[in-house]
Design an enzyme around this catalytic site. Sequence first.
Site, PDB file in Angstrom:
ATOM      1  CG  LEU A  44      -5.822  -3.406  11.466  1.00  0.00           C
ATOM      2  CD1 LEU A  44      -6.710  -3.441  12.697  1.00  0.00           C
ATOM      3  CD2 LEU A  44      -4.372  -3.602  11.880  1.00  0.00           C
ATOM      4  CE1 TYR A  57      -3.656  14.359   3.654  1.00  0.00           C
ATOM      5  CE2 TYR A  57      -3.894  12.096   2.894  1.00  0.00           C
ATOM      6  CZ  TYR A  57      -3.362  13.013   3.782  1.00  0.00           C
ATOM      7  OH  TYR A  57      -2.551  12.607   4.806  1.00  0.00           O
ATOM      8  CB  SER A 112      -0.833  -0.053   1.283  1.00  0.00           C
ATOM      9  OG  SER A 112      -2.011   0.683   1.165  1.00  0.00           O
ATOM     10  N   PRO A 113       0.409   2.356  -0.613  1.00  0.00           N
ATOM     11  CG  PRO A 113      -0.745   3.842  -1.986  1.00  0.00           C
ATOM     12  CD  PRO A 113      -0.881   2.543  -1.294  1.00  0.00           C
ATOM     13  CD  GLN A 172      -2.187   7.327  -2.679  1.00  0.00           C
ATOM     14  OE1 GLN A 172      -1.415   7.746  -1.830  1.00  0.00           O
ATOM     15  NE2 GLN A 172      -3.276   6.646  -2.387  1.00  0.00           N
ATOM     16  CB  ALA A 189       0.353  10.401  -0.963  1.00  0.00           C
ATOM     17  NE  ARG A 217      -5.288   3.840  -0.611  1.00  0.00           N
ATOM     18  CZ  ARG A 217      -4.814   3.060   0.377  1.00  0.00           C
ATOM     19  NH1 ARG A 217      -5.000   3.395   1.628  1.00  0.00           N
ATOM     20  NH2 ARG A 217      -4.160   1.951   0.122  1.00  0.00           N
TER      21      ARG A 217
HETATM   22  C1  LIG Z   1       3.709   5.143   7.293  1.00  0.00           C
HETATM   23  C2  LIG Z   1       2.388   5.187   6.572  1.00  0.00           C
HETATM   24  C3  LIG Z   1       2.208   6.066   5.532  1.00  0.00           C
HETATM   25  C4  LIG Z   1       1.007   6.064   4.798  1.00  0.00           C
HETATM   26  N1  LIG Z   1       0.891   6.864   3.685  1.00  0.00           N
HETATM   27  C5  LIG Z   1      -0.165   6.699   2.854  1.00  0.00           C
HETATM   28  C6  LIG Z   1      -0.182   7.285   1.572  1.00  0.00           C
HETATM   29  O1  LIG Z   1       0.787   7.903   1.124  1.00  0.00           O
HETATM   30  N2  LIG Z   1      -1.307   7.121   0.828  1.00  0.00           N
HETATM   31  C7  LIG Z   1      -2.368   6.373   1.252  1.00  0.00           C
HETATM   32  O2  LIG Z   1      -3.358   6.250   0.539  1.00  0.00           O
HETATM   33  N3  LIG Z   1      -2.341   5.759   2.442  1.00  0.00           N
HETATM   34  C8  LIG Z   1      -1.263   5.883   3.246  1.00  0.00           C
HETATM   35  N4  LIG Z   1      -1.212   5.195   4.416  1.00  0.00           N
HETATM   36  C9  LIG Z   1      -2.313   4.296   4.767  1.00  0.00           C
HETATM   37  C10 LIG Z   1      -1.993   2.864   4.284  1.00  0.00           C
HETATM   38  O3  LIG Z   1      -1.795   2.813   2.887  1.00  0.00           O
HETATM   39  C11 LIG Z   1      -3.098   1.883   4.691  1.00  0.00           C
HETATM   40  O4  LIG Z   1      -4.303   2.274   4.068  1.00  0.00           O
HETATM   41  C12 LIG Z   1      -3.309   1.853   6.205  1.00  0.00           C
HETATM   42  O5  LIG Z   1      -2.071   1.868   6.890  1.00  0.00           O
HETATM   43  C13 LIG Z   1      -4.074   0.600   6.620  1.00  0.00           C
HETATM   44  O6  LIG Z   1      -3.406  -0.551   6.195  1.00  0.00           O
HETATM   45  P1  LIG Z   1      -2.502  -1.466   7.205  1.00  0.00           P
HETATM   46  O7  LIG Z   1      -3.417  -1.877   8.332  1.00  0.00           O
HETATM   47  O8  LIG Z   1      -2.075  -2.624   6.354  1.00  0.00           O
HETATM   48  O9  LIG Z   1      -1.370  -0.632   7.689  1.00  0.00           O
HETATM   49  C14 LIG Z   1      -0.043   5.204   5.167  1.00  0.00           C
HETATM   50  C15 LIG Z   1       0.129   4.348   6.266  1.00  0.00           C
HETATM   51  C16 LIG Z   1       1.333   4.301   6.944  1.00  0.00           C
HETATM   52  C17 LIG Z   1       1.500   3.317   8.070  1.00  0.00           C
END
Ligand SMILES: Cc1cc2nc3c(=O)[nH]c(=O)nc-3n(C[C@H](O)[C@H](O)[C@H](O)COP(=O)(O)O)c2cc1C
Length: 393
Positions: free
Chosen positions: A304, A184, A22-23, A100, A57, A232
Amino acid sequence: MAVLFDPLTIGGVTLPNRIQVSPMCQYSAVDGVLQDWHLIHLGGLMLSGAGLVFAEATAVEARGRITHGCVGLENDVQERALADLVARLRPLSEARIGLQLSHAGRRGSARSIADRSKGESLPADERAWLTRGPSALPYNETWATPEEMTPDDIATVIAAFADASRRAVRAGVDVIECHAAHGYLLHQFFSPRTNLRRDAYGGSLKNRMRFPLEVIAVMRDAIGPDRALGVRVNSTDWHPEGATLDDAVLFAKELEALGVDYVTMSAGNLVSDAVIPKATPGHQVGFSERVKAETGLTTAAVGLITDPHQAEAILREGRADMVAIARGFLDNPRWGLHAAAALGVDVPYPQQYIRARPNNWTAFKRVHPEAPSVASTHQADRPSGSTWDRPDQ
Ligand SMILES: Cc1cc2nc3c(=O)[nH]c(=O)nc-3n(C[C@H](O)[C@H](O)[C@H](O)COP(=O)(O)O)c2cc1C
Protein backbone atom coordinates in the site's frame (compact mmCIF):
# COMPACT_ATOMS: atom_id res chain seq x y z
CA MET A 1 16.20 16.50 -5.56
CA ALA A 2 13.87 13.73 -4.45
CA VAL A 3 15.61 10.76 -2.83
CA LEU A 4 13.19 8.51 -4.74
CA PHE A 5 15.06 9.38 -7.93
CA ASP A 6 18.56 8.94 -6.55
CA PRO A 7 20.40 5.97 -8.08
CA LEU A 8 20.97 2.98 -5.81
CA THR A 9 23.66 0.33 -6.12
CA ILE A 10 22.74 -3.18 -4.96
CA GLY A 11 25.49 -5.74 -5.42
CA GLY A 12 26.91 -5.34 -8.92
CA VAL A 13 23.88 -3.44 -10.24
CA THR A 14 23.10 0.27 -10.19
CA LEU A 15 19.41 1.12 -10.37
CA PRO A 16 18.60 4.51 -11.93
CA ASN A 17 16.13 5.22 -9.12
CA ARG A 18 14.58 3.58 -6.06
CA ILE A 19 11.21 2.60 -7.46
CA GLN A 20 10.63 -1.11 -7.97
CA VAL A 21 7.80 -2.81 -9.80
CA SER A 22 7.09 -5.58 -7.29
CA PRO A 23 6.94 -9.18 -8.58
CA MET A 24 3.42 -10.06 -9.70
CA CYS A 25 2.26 -13.51 -10.83
CA GLN A 26 0.38 -13.33 -14.11
CA TYR A 27 -0.75 -16.99 -14.31
CA SER A 28 -0.27 -16.73 -18.06
CA ALA A 29 2.60 -19.11 -18.81
CA VAL A 30 2.21 -22.33 -20.79
CA ASP A 31 4.21 -25.29 -19.44
CA GLY A 32 6.16 -22.76 -17.40
CA VAL A 33 7.17 -20.87 -20.57
CA LEU A 34 6.81 -17.08 -20.79
CA GLN A 35 4.31 -15.87 -23.40
CA ASP A 36 3.53 -12.69 -25.37
CA TRP A 37 1.50 -11.48 -22.39
CA HIS A 38 4.68 -11.23 -20.33
CA LEU A 39 6.45 -9.20 -23.01
CA ILE A 40 3.53 -6.80 -23.29
CA HIS A 41 2.98 -6.53 -19.54
CA LEU A 42 6.65 -6.15 -18.60
CA GLY A 43 7.48 -4.15 -21.71
CA GLY A 44 4.90 -1.58 -20.67
CA LEU A 45 6.33 -1.49 -17.18
CA MET A 46 9.83 -0.88 -18.58
CA LEU A 47 8.35 2.44 -19.74
CA SER A 48 6.85 3.20 -16.33
CA GLY A 49 9.70 5.24 -14.89
CA ALA A 50 10.57 2.50 -12.35
CA GLY A 51 14.27 1.75 -11.84
CA LEU A 52 13.74 -1.99 -11.38
CA VAL A 53 11.07 -4.09 -13.03
CA PHE A 54 10.45 -7.53 -11.56
CA ALA A 55 9.12 -10.52 -13.41
CA GLU A 56 6.94 -12.74 -11.30
CA ALA A 57 7.60 -15.60 -8.89
CA THR A 58 9.21 -18.26 -11.09
CA ALA A 59 9.26 -21.87 -9.99
CA VAL A 60 12.60 -23.67 -9.76
CA GLU A 61 10.91 -27.03 -10.41
CA ALA A 62 7.53 -27.97 -11.90
CA ARG A 63 6.24 -29.17 -8.53
CA GLY A 64 7.04 -25.73 -7.13
CA ARG A 65 4.60 -23.82 -9.34
CA ILE A 66 1.56 -22.32 -7.66
CA THR A 67 -0.73 -22.91 -10.65
CA HIS A 68 -0.54 -24.45 -14.10
CA GLY A 69 -0.04 -20.91 -15.42
CA CYS A 70 3.06 -20.10 -13.36
CA VAL A 71 6.42 -19.47 -14.98
CA GLY A 72 9.20 -22.02 -14.47
CA LEU A 73 12.96 -21.99 -14.97
CA GLU A 74 14.05 -25.60 -14.90
CA ASN A 75 14.62 -26.43 -18.57
CA ASP A 76 16.21 -25.02 -21.70
CA VAL A 77 12.93 -24.04 -23.36
CA GLN A 78 11.97 -21.90 -20.36
CA GLU A 79 15.48 -20.44 -20.20
CA ARG A 80 15.44 -19.50 -23.90
CA ALA A 81 12.09 -17.78 -23.47
CA LEU A 82 13.50 -15.80 -20.54
CA ALA A 83 16.65 -14.85 -22.46
CA ASP A 84 14.47 -13.72 -25.37
CA LEU A 85 12.24 -11.66 -23.07
CA VAL A 86 15.24 -9.97 -21.42
CA ALA A 87 16.77 -9.18 -24.82
CA ARG A 88 13.51 -7.55 -25.92
CA LEU A 89 13.02 -5.61 -22.68
CA ARG A 90 16.59 -4.35 -22.44
CA PRO A 91 16.49 -1.64 -25.14
CA LEU A 92 13.20 -0.21 -23.90
CA SER A 93 14.63 1.81 -21.00
CA GLU A 94 17.35 2.12 -18.40
CA ALA A 95 15.30 0.10 -15.90
CA ARG A 96 17.05 -2.99 -14.58
CA ILE A 97 15.35 -6.35 -14.92
CA GLY A 98 14.59 -8.60 -11.95
CA LEU A 99 13.31 -12.15 -11.57
CA GLN A 100 11.97 -13.79 -8.44
CA LEU A 101 12.75 -17.49 -7.89
CA SER A 102 10.30 -19.45 -5.83
CA HIS A 103 8.91 -22.78 -4.77
CA ALA A 104 5.28 -22.98 -3.69
CA GLY A 105 5.64 -26.08 -1.48
CA ARG A 106 2.23 -26.97 -0.01
CA ARG A 107 0.63 -23.93 -1.67
CA GLY A 108 1.23 -25.45 -5.11
CA SER A 109 -1.37 -27.23 -7.24
CA ALA A 110 -3.70 -24.27 -6.88
CA ARG A 111 -6.23 -22.77 -9.22
CA SER A 112 -5.34 -19.62 -11.03
CA ILE A 113 -6.82 -16.35 -9.69
CA ALA A 114 -9.51 -16.32 -12.38
CA ASP A 115 -10.91 -19.66 -11.15
CA ARG A 116 -10.41 -19.24 -7.40
CA SER A 117 -14.11 -18.71 -6.77
CA LYS A 118 -14.43 -22.49 -7.38
CA GLY A 119 -11.91 -23.17 -4.57
CA GLU A 120 -8.16 -22.64 -4.40
CA SER A 121 -6.69 -26.14 -4.37
CA LEU A 122 -6.89 -27.98 -7.72
CA PRO A 123 -9.18 -31.03 -7.80
CA ALA A 124 -7.76 -34.27 -9.28
CA ASP A 125 -9.61 -33.82 -12.57
CA GLU A 126 -7.86 -30.49 -13.18
CA ARG A 127 -4.37 -32.03 -13.35
CA ALA A 128 -3.65 -31.57 -9.66
CA TRP A 129 -0.17 -32.61 -8.57
CA LEU A 130 1.27 -33.95 -5.34
CA THR A 131 2.84 -31.15 -3.33
CA ARG A 132 5.63 -31.35 -0.78
CA GLY A 133 6.42 -29.29 2.27
CA PRO A 134 8.36 -29.40 5.51
CA SER A 135 5.54 -31.36 7.19
CA ALA A 136 2.41 -33.20 6.07
CA LEU A 137 0.11 -30.31 6.99
CA PRO A 138 -2.37 -28.87 4.49
CA TYR A 139 -2.97 -25.10 4.25
CA ASN A 140 -6.47 -25.79 5.54
CA GLU A 141 -9.11 -28.51 5.22
CA THR A 142 -9.94 -27.54 1.63
CA TRP A 143 -6.34 -28.09 0.48
CA ALA A 144 -4.54 -31.34 -0.35
CA THR A 145 -2.08 -32.63 2.25
CA PRO A 146 1.55 -32.29 1.12
CA GLU A 147 4.16 -35.01 1.51
CA GLU A 148 6.84 -34.34 4.10
CA MET A 149 10.12 -33.66 2.29
CA THR A 150 12.92 -36.17 2.81
CA PRO A 151 16.57 -35.06 3.10
CA ASP A 152 16.94 -36.07 -0.58
CA ASP A 153 13.97 -33.88 -1.55
CA ILE A 154 15.55 -30.99 0.33
CA ALA A 155 18.86 -31.48 -1.49
CA THR A 156 17.00 -31.64 -4.84
CA VAL A 157 15.21 -28.35 -4.23
CA ILE A 158 18.39 -26.61 -3.09
CA ALA A 159 20.10 -27.78 -6.30
CA ALA A 160 17.08 -26.56 -8.31
CA PHE A 161 17.43 -23.04 -6.84
CA ALA A 162 21.14 -23.06 -7.79
CA ASP A 163 20.37 -24.30 -11.31
CA ALA A 164 17.57 -21.76 -11.87
CA SER A 165 19.86 -18.96 -10.61
CA ARG A 166 22.50 -19.94 -13.16
CA ARG A 167 19.83 -19.99 -15.86
CA ALA A 168 18.63 -16.52 -14.84
CA VAL A 169 22.21 -15.20 -15.00
CA ARG A 170 22.73 -16.74 -18.44
CA ALA A 171 19.44 -15.21 -19.59
CA GLY A 172 20.76 -11.75 -18.65
CA VAL A 173 18.63 -10.93 -15.60
CA ASP A 174 20.18 -8.19 -13.42
CA VAL A 175 18.56 -8.83 -10.05
CA ILE A 176 17.55 -12.24 -8.75
CA GLU A 177 15.31 -12.45 -5.73
CA CYS A 178 14.63 -15.48 -3.58
CA HIS A 179 11.03 -15.73 -2.40
CA ALA A 180 11.09 -16.61 1.30
CA ALA A 181 7.70 -15.13 2.21
CA HIS A 182 3.96 -15.30 1.49
CA GLY A 183 3.53 -18.84 2.80
CA TYR A 184 5.59 -20.57 0.10
CA LEU A 185 8.13 -23.32 0.69
CA LEU A 186 11.00 -21.37 2.31
CA HIS A 187 8.54 -19.60 4.58
CA GLN A 188 6.89 -22.95 5.40
CA PHE A 189 10.25 -24.19 6.71
CA PHE A 190 10.84 -20.92 8.58
CA SER A 191 7.60 -20.89 10.55
CA PRO A 192 6.83 -23.04 13.61
CA ARG A 193 3.17 -23.21 12.42
CA THR A 194 4.04 -25.14 9.28
CA ASN A 195 7.30 -26.86 10.21
CA LEU A 196 6.86 -29.68 12.73
CA ARG A 197 10.03 -31.55 11.73
CA ARG A 198 12.21 -33.25 14.29
CA ASP A 199 15.39 -33.33 12.22
CA ALA A 200 18.05 -30.64 11.67
CA TYR A 201 15.51 -28.63 9.60
CA GLY A 202 12.88 -28.28 12.32
CA GLY A 203 12.46 -27.24 15.94
CA SER A 204 14.58 -24.23 16.93
CA LEU A 205 14.67 -21.05 14.85
CA LYS A 206 18.26 -21.95 13.92
CA ASN A 207 17.05 -25.25 12.49
CA ARG A 208 13.99 -23.73 10.79
CA MET A 209 16.24 -21.14 9.09
CA ARG A 210 18.59 -23.86 7.85
CA PHE A 211 16.78 -24.73 4.61
CA PRO A 212 16.16 -21.11 3.48
CA LEU A 213 19.76 -20.21 4.31
CA GLU A 214 21.12 -23.22 2.42
CA VAL A 215 19.04 -22.21 -0.60
CA ILE A 216 20.22 -18.60 -0.44
CA ALA A 217 23.88 -19.64 0.00
CA VAL A 218 23.83 -21.66 -3.24
CA MET A 219 22.04 -18.81 -5.00
CA ARG A 220 24.77 -16.42 -3.84
CA ASP A 221 27.43 -18.70 -5.32
CA ALA A 222 25.52 -19.16 -8.58
CA ILE A 223 24.79 -15.46 -9.07
CA GLY A 224 28.28 -14.09 -8.43
CA PRO A 225 29.22 -10.47 -7.74
CA ASP A 226 28.14 -8.84 -11.02
CA ARG A 227 24.39 -9.16 -10.43
CA ALA A 228 22.34 -8.57 -7.30
CA LEU A 229 20.75 -11.09 -4.97
CA GLY A 230 17.74 -10.12 -2.90
CA VAL A 231 15.38 -11.97 -0.59
CA ARG A 232 11.69 -11.39 0.03
CA VAL A 233 11.44 -11.94 3.78
CA ASN A 234 8.43 -12.79 5.89
CA SER A 235 8.25 -10.20 8.68
CA THR A 236 5.47 -11.84 10.70
CA ASP A 237 2.96 -14.68 10.40
CA TRP A 238 0.29 -12.53 12.03
CA HIS A 239 -0.39 -15.50 14.30
CA PRO A 240 0.27 -15.78 18.06
CA GLU A 241 2.08 -19.11 17.55
CA GLY A 242 3.80 -18.10 14.33
CA ALA A 243 7.09 -16.47 13.36
CA THR A 244 7.58 -12.91 14.60
CA LEU A 245 9.40 -9.77 13.57
CA ASP A 246 12.16 -10.67 16.06
CA ASP A 247 12.65 -13.93 14.13
CA ALA A 248 12.73 -11.98 10.87
CA VAL A 249 15.43 -9.67 12.21
CA LEU A 250 17.59 -12.65 13.21
CA PHE A 251 17.02 -14.16 9.77
CA ALA A 252 17.98 -10.85 8.14
CA LYS A 253 21.25 -10.84 10.11
CA GLU A 254 22.03 -14.29 8.71
CA LEU A 255 21.21 -13.03 5.22
CA GLU A 256 23.58 -10.12 5.70
CA ALA A 257 26.33 -12.57 6.72
CA LEU A 258 25.65 -14.56 3.52
CA GLY A 259 26.23 -11.45 1.42
CA VAL A 260 22.63 -10.82 0.33
CA ASP A 261 22.40 -7.42 -1.38
CA TYR A 262 18.94 -6.33 -0.22
CA VAL A 263 15.77 -7.61 1.44
CA THR A 264 12.13 -6.74 0.82
CA MET A 265 10.15 -6.95 4.05
CA SER A 266 6.72 -8.42 3.43
CA ALA A 267 4.36 -10.58 5.54
CA GLY A 268 1.47 -12.97 5.76
CA ASN A 269 -0.25 -15.69 3.71
CA LEU A 270 1.18 -18.62 5.65
CA VAL A 271 -1.91 -19.91 7.41
CA SER A 272 -5.60 -19.36 6.88
CA ASP A 273 -6.25 -18.59 10.57
CA ALA A 274 -3.87 -15.62 10.73
CA VAL A 275 -5.28 -12.49 12.32
CA ILE A 276 -4.13 -9.74 10.01
CA PRO A 277 -4.72 -6.13 11.01
CA LYS A 278 -6.55 -4.02 8.44
CA ALA A 279 -4.02 -2.82 5.89
CA THR A 280 -3.40 0.91 5.99
CA PRO A 281 -1.13 2.97 3.70
CA GLY A 282 2.47 1.80 4.08
CA HIS A 283 1.40 -0.83 6.62
CA GLN A 284 4.59 -2.90 6.27
CA VAL A 285 7.10 -0.03 6.25
CA GLY A 286 7.83 -0.55 9.97
CA PHE A 287 9.25 -4.01 9.16
CA SER A 288 11.77 -2.54 6.76
CA GLU A 289 12.56 0.24 9.24
CA ARG A 290 13.37 -2.26 11.99
CA VAL A 291 15.64 -4.37 9.76
CA LYS A 292 17.40 -1.26 8.51
CA ALA A 293 17.97 -0.13 12.09
CA GLU A 294 19.33 -3.49 13.26
CA THR A 295 21.37 -4.65 10.27
CA GLY A 296 23.50 -3.08 7.58
CA LEU A 297 21.19 -4.43 4.87
CA THR A 298 19.66 -2.39 2.09
CA THR A 299 15.88 -2.75 2.37
CA ALA A 300 12.77 -2.31 0.28
CA ALA A 301 9.39 -1.49 1.79
CA VAL A 302 6.25 -2.89 0.17
CA GLY A 303 2.50 -2.76 0.76
CA LEU A 304 0.00 0.00 0.00
CA ILE A 305 2.57 2.50 -1.13
CA THR A 306 0.62 4.44 -3.72
CA ASP A 307 1.50 8.11 -3.48
CA PRO A 308 4.82 9.62 -4.64
CA HIS A 309 5.04 11.94 -1.61
CA GLN A 310 4.41 8.95 0.67
CA ALA A 311 7.18 7.00 -1.11
CA GLU A 312 9.55 9.95 -0.89
CA ALA A 313 8.86 10.38 2.86
CA ILE A 314 9.59 6.67 3.54
CA LEU A 315 13.03 7.03 1.95
CA ARG A 316 13.78 10.49 3.29
CA GLU A 317 12.98 9.34 6.84
CA GLY A 318 15.44 6.46 6.37
CA ARG A 319 12.78 3.75 6.78
CA ALA A 320 13.76 1.96 3.55
CA ASP A 321 16.18 2.35 0.64
CA MET A 322 13.65 1.58 -2.07
CA VAL A 323 9.93 1.11 -2.46
CA ALA A 324 8.28 -1.87 -4.16
CA ILE A 325 4.89 -1.14 -5.69
CA ALA A 326 2.56 -3.75 -7.16
CA ARG A 327 -1.09 -2.77 -7.65
CA GLY A 328 -0.16 0.89 -8.06
CA PHE A 329 1.64 -0.10 -11.28
CA LEU A 330 -1.25 -2.22 -12.53
CA ASP A 331 -3.51 0.77 -11.99
CA ASN A 332 -1.12 3.29 -13.49
CA PRO A 333 1.70 1.87 -15.63
CA ARG A 334 3.32 5.34 -15.80
CA TRP A 335 3.49 5.59 -11.99
CA GLY A 336 7.20 6.37 -12.01
CA LEU A 337 6.95 9.14 -14.60
CA HIS A 338 4.00 10.68 -12.76
CA ALA A 339 5.91 10.42 -9.48
CA ALA A 340 8.78 12.37 -11.03
CA ALA A 341 6.36 15.08 -12.17
CA ALA A 342 4.67 15.20 -8.75
CA LEU A 343 8.03 15.57 -6.99
CA GLY A 344 9.36 18.09 -9.49
CA VAL A 345 12.09 15.80 -10.83
CA ASP A 346 13.26 16.02 -14.41
CA VAL A 347 13.56 12.49 -15.84
CA PRO A 348 13.93 11.32 -19.42
CA TYR A 349 10.80 9.97 -21.13
CA PRO A 350 10.73 7.22 -23.70
CA GLN A 351 11.45 9.06 -26.94
CA GLN A 352 8.16 7.87 -28.41
CA TYR A 353 6.21 9.53 -25.58
CA ILE A 354 7.91 12.90 -25.35
CA ARG A 355 4.90 14.80 -26.60
CA ALA A 356 3.23 13.99 -23.27
CA ARG A 357 6.21 15.24 -21.23
CA PRO A 358 5.33 17.98 -18.73
CA ASN A 359 7.52 20.44 -20.65
CA ASN A 360 6.01 19.60 -24.02
CA TRP A 361 2.32 19.22 -23.34
CA THR A 362 0.36 22.24 -22.20
CA ALA A 363 -2.49 20.07 -20.96
CA PHE A 364 -0.15 18.35 -18.48
CA LYS A 365 -0.99 20.96 -15.85
CA ARG A 366 -4.68 20.32 -16.32
CA VAL A 367 -4.30 16.54 -16.03
CA HIS A 368 -1.86 16.77 -13.10
CA PRO A 369 -2.84 20.06 -11.38
CA GLU A 370 -0.74 19.36 -8.27
CA ALA A 371 2.52 18.86 -10.18
CA PRO A 372 5.06 21.65 -9.75
CA SER A 373 6.63 23.20 -12.86
CA VAL A 374 9.96 21.65 -13.73
CA ALA A 375 12.58 23.20 -15.95
CA SER A 376 13.64 20.27 -18.10
CA THR A 377 16.95 19.59 -19.75
CA HIS A 378 15.43 16.56 -21.47
CA GLN A 379 13.79 16.23 -24.81
CA ALA A 380 12.54 19.73 -25.53
CA ASP A 381 11.10 18.84 -28.88
CA ARG A 382 10.60 22.15 -30.59
CA PRO A 383 11.68 25.72 -29.98
CA SER A 384 9.33 27.44 -27.54
CA GLY A 385 6.26 28.94 -29.20
CA SER A 386 5.94 26.03 -31.58
CA THR A 387 2.59 24.45 -32.32
CA TRP A 388 3.61 21.09 -30.85
CA ASP A 389 0.34 20.85 -28.95
CA ARG A 390 -1.78 20.72 -32.06
CA PRO A 391 -3.25 17.25 -32.45
CA ASP A 392 -2.67 17.21 -36.22
CA GLN A 393 1.13 17.05 -35.95
C1 LIG B 1 -1.44 -9.69 -9.20
C2 LIG B 1 -0.45 -9.86 -8.08
C3 LIG B 1 0.49 -10.86 -8.14
C4 LIG B 1 1.47 -10.98 -7.14
N1 LIG B 1 2.47 -11.91 -7.27
C5 LIG B 1 3.53 -11.87 -6.43
C6 LIG B 1 4.70 -12.61 -6.71
O1 LIG B 1 4.84 -13.26 -7.75
N2 LIG B 1 5.70 -12.57 -5.78
C7 LIG B 1 5.62 -11.80 -4.66
O2 LIG B 1 6.55 -11.78 -3.86
N3 LIG B 1 4.54 -11.04 -4.42
C8 LIG B 1 3.51 -11.04 -5.28
N4 LIG B 1 2.45 -10.21 -5.07
C9 LIG B 1 2.48 -9.30 -3.92
C10 LIG B 1 3.05 -7.93 -4.36
O3 LIG B 1 4.36 -8.05 -4.87
C11 LIG B 1 3.03 -6.93 -3.19
O4 LIG B 1 3.86 -7.42 -2.16
C12 LIG B 1 1.62 -6.72 -2.64
O5 LIG B 1 0.68 -6.62 -3.69
C13 LIG B 1 1.55 -5.44 -1.81
O6 LIG B 1 1.96 -4.34 -2.57
P1 LIG B 1 0.89 -3.28 -3.22
O7 LIG B 1 0.06 -2.76 -2.08
O8 LIG B 1 1.76 -2.23 -3.84
O9 LIG B 1 0.06 -4.03 -4.21
C14 LIG B 1 1.46 -10.10 -6.04
C15 LIG B 1 0.47 -9.11 -5.96
C16 LIG B 1 -0.45 -8.95 -6.97
C17 LIG B 1 -1.46 -7.83 -6.89
